[in-house]
Design an enzyme around this catalytic site. Sequence first.
Site, PDB file in Angstrom:
ATOM      1  N   ASN A  91       0.825  -1.213   0.000  1.00  0.00           N
ATOM      2  CA  ASN A  91       0.000   0.000   0.000  1.00  0.00           C
ATOM      3  C   ASN A  91       0.854   1.256   0.000  1.00  0.00           C
ATOM      4  O   ASN A  91       1.929   1.292   0.605  1.00  0.00           O
ATOM      5  CB  ASN A  91      -0.936   0.005   1.205  1.00  0.00           C
ATOM      6  CG  ASN A  91      -1.951  -1.115   1.120  1.00  0.00           C
ATOM      7  OD1 ASN A  91      -2.126  -1.700   0.057  1.00  0.00           O
ATOM      8  ND2 ASN A  91      -2.597  -1.427   2.223  1.00  0.00           N
ATOM      9  N   HIS A 108       5.827  -0.402  -2.696  1.00  0.00           N
ATOM     10  CA  HIS A 108       5.415   0.365  -3.877  1.00  0.00           C
ATOM     11  C   HIS A 108       5.378   1.869  -3.646  1.00  0.00           C
ATOM     12  O   HIS A 108       4.712   2.594  -4.362  1.00  0.00           O
ATOM     13  CB  HIS A 108       4.046  -0.137  -4.362  1.00  0.00           C
ATOM     14  CG  HIS A 108       4.080  -1.573  -4.825  1.00  0.00           C
ATOM     15  ND1 HIS A 108       2.981  -2.387  -4.838  1.00  0.00           N
ATOM     16  CD2 HIS A 108       5.121  -2.337  -5.259  1.00  0.00           C
ATOM     17  CE1 HIS A 108       3.336  -3.594  -5.289  1.00  0.00           C
ATOM     18  NE2 HIS A 108       4.626  -3.587  -5.543  1.00  0.00           N
TER      19      HIS A 108
HETATM   20  P1  NAD Z   1      -5.881  -5.996  -4.987  1.00  0.00           P
HETATM   21  O1  NAD Z   1      -6.950  -4.961  -5.183  1.00  0.00           O
HETATM   22  O2  NAD Z   1      -5.330  -6.678  -6.163  1.00  0.00           O
HETATM   23  O3  NAD Z   1      -6.446  -7.124  -4.007  1.00  0.00           O
HETATM   24  C1  NAD Z   1      -7.145  -6.808  -2.844  1.00  0.00           C
HETATM   25  C2  NAD Z   1      -7.395  -8.087  -2.070  1.00  0.00           C
HETATM   26  O4  NAD Z   1      -8.011  -7.733  -0.840  1.00  0.00           O
HETATM   27  C3  NAD Z   1      -8.337  -9.064  -2.767  1.00  0.00           C
HETATM   28  O5  NAD Z   1      -7.798 -10.386  -2.667  1.00  0.00           O
HETATM   29  C4  NAD Z   1      -9.641  -8.937  -1.993  1.00  0.00           C
HETATM   30  O6  NAD Z   1     -10.364 -10.155  -1.964  1.00  0.00           O
HETATM   31  C5  NAD Z   1      -9.141  -8.553  -0.619  1.00  0.00           C
HETATM   32  N1  NAD Z   1     -10.063  -7.765   0.193  1.00  0.00           N
HETATM   33  C6  NAD Z   1     -10.905  -6.764  -0.200  1.00  0.00           C
HETATM   34  N2  NAD Z   1     -11.542  -6.246   0.854  1.00  0.00           N
HETATM   35  C7  NAD Z   1     -11.102  -6.920   1.946  1.00  0.00           C
HETATM   36  C8  NAD Z   1     -11.369  -6.839   3.346  1.00  0.00           C
HETATM   37  N3  NAD Z   1     -12.239  -5.949   3.837  1.00  0.00           N
HETATM   38  N4  NAD Z   1     -10.745  -7.700   4.181  1.00  0.00           N
HETATM   39  C9  NAD Z   1      -9.873  -8.638   3.699  1.00  0.00           C
HETATM   40  N5  NAD Z   1      -9.564  -8.754   2.393  1.00  0.00           N
HETATM   41  C10 NAD Z   1     -10.164  -7.903   1.517  1.00  0.00           C
HETATM   42  O7  NAD Z   1      -4.753  -5.305  -4.098  1.00  0.00           O
HETATM   43  P2  NAD Z   1      -3.216  -5.648  -3.977  1.00  0.00           P
HETATM   44  O8  NAD Z   1      -2.984  -7.102  -4.044  1.00  0.00           O
HETATM   45  O9  NAD Z   1      -2.682  -4.847  -2.844  1.00  0.00           O
HETATM   46  O10 NAD Z   1      -2.726  -5.001  -5.351  1.00  0.00           O
HETATM   47  C11 NAD Z   1      -1.581  -4.515  -5.411  1.00  0.00           C
HETATM   48  C12 NAD Z   1      -1.537  -3.011  -5.758  1.00  0.00           C
HETATM   49  O11 NAD Z   1      -2.621  -2.182  -5.347  1.00  0.00           O
HETATM   50  C13 NAD Z   1      -0.382  -2.472  -5.007  1.00  0.00           C
HETATM   51  O12 NAD Z   1       0.556  -2.095  -5.935  1.00  0.00           O
HETATM   52  C14 NAD Z   1      -0.868  -1.252  -4.217  1.00  0.00           C
HETATM   53  O13 NAD Z   1       0.088  -0.227  -4.314  1.00  0.00           O
HETATM   54  C15 NAD Z   1      -2.115  -0.891  -4.884  1.00  0.00           C
HETATM   55  N6  NAD Z   1      -3.159  -0.217  -4.071  1.00  0.00           N
HETATM   56  C16 NAD Z   1      -2.896   0.384  -2.878  1.00  0.00           C
HETATM   57  C17 NAD Z   1      -3.918   1.000  -2.157  1.00  0.00           C
HETATM   58  C18 NAD Z   1      -3.602   1.678  -0.848  1.00  0.00           C
HETATM   59  O14 NAD Z   1      -2.488   2.157  -0.656  1.00  0.00           O
HETATM   60  N7  NAD Z   1      -4.549   1.702   0.097  1.00  0.00           N
HETATM   61  C19 NAD Z   1      -5.211   0.997  -2.650  1.00  0.00           C
HETATM   62  C20 NAD Z   1      -5.456   0.379  -3.885  1.00  0.00           C
HETATM   63  C21 NAD Z   1      -4.413  -0.231  -4.581  1.00  0.00           C
END
Ligand code: NAD
Length: 236
Positions: A91, A108
Amino acid sequence: MSQSKLNVVVLSGAGISAESGLGTFRDVGGLWDQYDISEVATPEAWQKNPELVLDFYNIRRKLVVEASPNEAHKSLAELEKYCQVSIITQNIDDLHERSGSTEVIHLHGEIKKAQCSQNENEVLELNGSDLKIGEMSSSGHQLRPHVVWFGEAVPRMYEAEKMVSEADVFIVVGTSLNVYPAANLIYSCKKNCRKYIVDVNDLTKVKFKNLSHLKGKATEKLPELVKTLIQESKKK
Ligand code: NAD
């Protein structure tokens, strides 16, 4: 004889911050449903339309500033009182730090920071402010968001692999394990390491031994797991 603290390493992804109101990437209605990756999160996008890229991250930064850590983040901070805890997060938000966790690696990058577009080691704090065209680094080049774009190297991978290889307990929470090389970290555990995956969805691609899938929301399943680890540590 007192034993050393349990070494807990956590790999977190967008799912841990979902209940803080920050959208995930790949779930239905997630960020990639609304934006085209190639238009906002690649070096080519930066070359083609830097203003659009800055706007995309300025909006994300505002949302991060407005969000607060949830019970999942807080439980990991609490665990530090009993175990050695290292967090490797994909994140770009700072919710782990704001909940009190002290050892956090951002694979990242960090959205509240900017970096020089010509020298990635020139990094500065933005906190909540927008980043605009014309804002320069001290070496005189345009500033860009301090995030790792698709197609760029992940500088802290080696450090993260070493951490995972030394873990007694490895917890993967809220990541679809679709982004590489981060997803490869799950294969760096030592043989007798206990592994947990906390995710609302079924696991389709992770097939390795001694794995417990705690299916459910991060804010519920992670505090439950942390409670068990704290009880275990108290007995030591
Ligand atoms: P992703 O969106 O690919 O996967 C999210 C995962 O979280 C899924 O497997 C989903 O089933 C699960 N999920 C969703 N809600 C949930 C909850 N309440 N409790 C438990 N599990 C839950 O995300 P990823 O794998 O982190 O993808 C990688 C990229 O996304 C990274 O490069 C990151 O930088 C970026 N990203 C970051 C943020 C942030 O900083 N908050 C937000 C969006 C994306």
